[in-house]
Every structure is written in C-alpha cells, then in structure tokens.
Design a protein around this motif. Structure first.
Motif, PDB file in Angstrom:
ATOM      1  N   ASN A 121       0.831  -1.195   0.000  1.00 11.11           N
ATOM      2  CA  ASN A 121       0.000   0.000   0.000  1.00 11.11           C
ATOM      3  C   ASN A 121       0.874   1.257   0.000  1.00 11.11           C
ATOM      4  O   ASN A 121       0.756   2.127   0.854  1.00 11.11           O
ATOM      5  CB  ASN A 121      -0.969   0.014   1.182  1.00 11.11           C
ATOM      6  N   GLY A 146      -0.245  -5.366  -2.614  1.00  6.41           N
ATOM      7  CA  GLY A 146      -1.420  -4.694  -2.085  1.00  6.41           C
ATOM      8  C   GLY A 146      -1.556  -3.234  -2.416  1.00  6.41           C
ATOM      9  O   GLY A 146      -1.267  -2.381  -1.590  1.00  6.41           O
ATOM     10  N   SER A 147      -1.995  -2.919  -3.613  1.00  5.15           N
ATOM     11  CA  SER A 147      -2.316  -1.558  -4.016  1.00  5.15           C
ATOM     12  C   SER A 147      -1.111  -0.634  -4.070  1.00  5.15           C
ATOM     13  O   SER A 147      -1.231   0.564  -3.817  1.00  5.15           O
ATOM     14  CB  SER A 147      -3.403  -0.969  -3.103  1.00  5.15           C
ATOM     15  N   THR A 148       0.029  -1.138  -4.391  1.00  4.07           N
ATOM     16  CA  THR A 148       1.202  -0.287  -4.556  1.00  4.07           C
ATOM     17  C   THR A 148       1.226   0.277  -5.971  1.00  4.07           C
ATOM     18  O   THR A 148       0.933  -0.414  -6.936  1.00  4.07           O
ATOM     19  CB  THR A 148       2.486  -1.078  -4.245  1.00  4.07           C
ATOM     20  N   ILE A 149       1.567   1.566  -6.077  1.00  3.22           N
ATOM     21  CA  ILE A 149       1.578   2.275  -7.353  1.00  3.22           C
ATOM     22  C   ILE A 149       2.938   2.943  -7.514  1.00  3.22           C
ATOM     23  O   ILE A 149       3.440   3.565  -6.581  1.00  3.22           O
ATOM     24  CB  ILE A 149       0.478   3.359  -7.384  1.00  3.22           C
ATOM     25  N   GLY A 176      -0.854  -8.979  -6.302  1.00  2.00           N
ATOM     26  CA  GLY A 176      -2.094  -8.373  -5.794  1.00  2.00           C
ATOM     27  C   GLY A 176      -2.633  -7.358  -6.782  1.00  2.00           C
ATOM     28  O   GLY A 176      -2.579  -7.555  -7.985  1.00  2.00           O
ATOM     29  N   ARG A 177      -3.144  -6.263  -6.277  1.00  2.98           N
ATOM     30  CA  ARG A 177      -3.742  -5.232  -7.125  1.00  2.98           C
ATOM     31  C   ARG A 177      -2.770  -4.093  -7.407  1.00  2.98           C
ATOM     32  O   ARG A 177      -3.176  -2.958  -7.628  1.00  2.98           O
ATOM     33  CB  ARG A 177      -4.998  -4.682  -6.456  1.00  2.98           C
ATOM     34  N   SER A 178      -1.491  -4.374  -7.369  1.00  2.00           N
ATOM     35  CA  SER A 178      -0.508  -3.317  -7.606  1.00  2.00           C
ATOM     36  C   SER A 178      -0.497  -2.898  -9.047  1.00  2.00           C
ATOM     37  O   SER A 178      -0.838  -3.641  -9.934  1.00  2.00           O
ATOM     38  CB  SER A 178       0.880  -3.811  -7.202  1.00  2.00           C
TER      39      SER A 178
END
Length: 178
Positions: A121, A146-149, A176-178
């Motif tokens: 995150n 986990g949602s890393t951008i 994950g959703r990265s």
C-alpha cells in the motif's frame, strides 16, 4: 448578496516519527532511521522530509487511517536508498527528489542495492532522473504488494530508460492489485 465561498486547501498534518520505546519524536526520517535499532517498526504520521540511507533491517509504516503518510525528498539524492538489508514500507506515499537530475542519477523515490524490499500500500511518485523515476533496482529484489503504485518521473538525460521503474539488476515482483 452572500460572499463567495472559497475552497479551503487541505491541511498538511505535521510530521511525527517515532516507534515503541523511542522516548522521542522525530521530525525527519533520516534522524529517526539513524537512531532506530535494527528490526524496529518506525511509525510515520503527517508529511515528513526524507533523504535517507537505510542500512539496517526496518519497517517504515504510515499510521494515518484513510490516507497515507507522506515522505518527501529533501535533497538531490533518492528519497530512500536501501543497501544490503531488508526493508518493508507500508501505508506511505514517497515523493521523489525535488527538481531535475543534473548528473547521471537513478531512482527518484526509492533506490534498492542488494536488498530485499517489500512495498505494501505504497505510492512512489517519481522525479526527473535518468532511469527509474519512482523506483530503481540496482540489485536485490523488490515486491510490490497490495495496491502499490509507481508513478513515472520524466527522464531528462539522453538515456531515458525506465520512467516509473528502472531495473539494472535483480528482480521486481508485482502482486495483488498493484
């Protein structure tokens, strides 16, 4: 008539960095990292300056619910450089070095040398460097979880390699959703 309603800028939360048993609160990441024992989880609240070399195993975690704490580059070096250790970043926004790179430089927000680094995150906001505006991996491994951008910085020098992520060696795993 009624006076126009002017938008109000979001308040910047003051910087506060500590860990369990620290006995003090720091106002920049570099001082906190220098004082923290290996294996510590450093807790970051607010918007904090950071131009930090990490050479001991640490976790750096933002504490704010609903939005990440911010670490902002304060010099011409990467905001965080990690060398020969394990580092875990959680619930943070890390903004790259200010201004343009004027010499050959890599990694605006995070540079990784021979290290295992996990980002959970995390948002890395790149800066204008030769390669890897958000993240540059010299060697080692980085896991984006986990949602890393990772956002690009615009490359400014002739090589123009890897706007958001540059990999000179090692591995980057995106999960994950990265």
């Amino acid at each position: 008539g009624a006076a126009p309603v002017m938008p109000v800028a979001a308040a910047v939360t003051p910087c506060s960095i500590t860990w369990d048993g620290a006995g003090t609160t720091y106002t920049d990441l570099d001082s906190a990292v220098a004082a923290a024992p290996p294996g510590t989880t450093i807790l970051v609240t607010g918007t904090c300056p950071a131009t930090t070399d990490v050479a001991k195993a640490l976790t750096i975690r933002g504490t704010q619910a609903g939005r990440a704490a911010r670490l902002i580059g304060a010099a011409s070096a990467p905001t965080i450089s990690v060398t020969n250790v394990g580092l875990r970043l959680e619930n943070l926004t890390v903004e790259g070095r200010p201004g343009d790179c004027t010499v050959i430089c890599f990694g605006g927000s995070l540079s990784v040398f021979n290290s295992d680094t996990d980002l959970v995150n995390v948002t890395l906001i790149g800066s204008r460097v030769w390669s890897g505006g958000g993240l540059y991996v010299y060697s080692g491994s980085v896991r984006l979880l986990g949602s890393t951008i990772v956002r690009a910085g615009r490359a400014t020098l002739s090589m123009n390699q890897g706007g958001a992520i540059g990999i000179g060696g090692g591995t980057v795993t995106i999960a994950g959703r990265s």
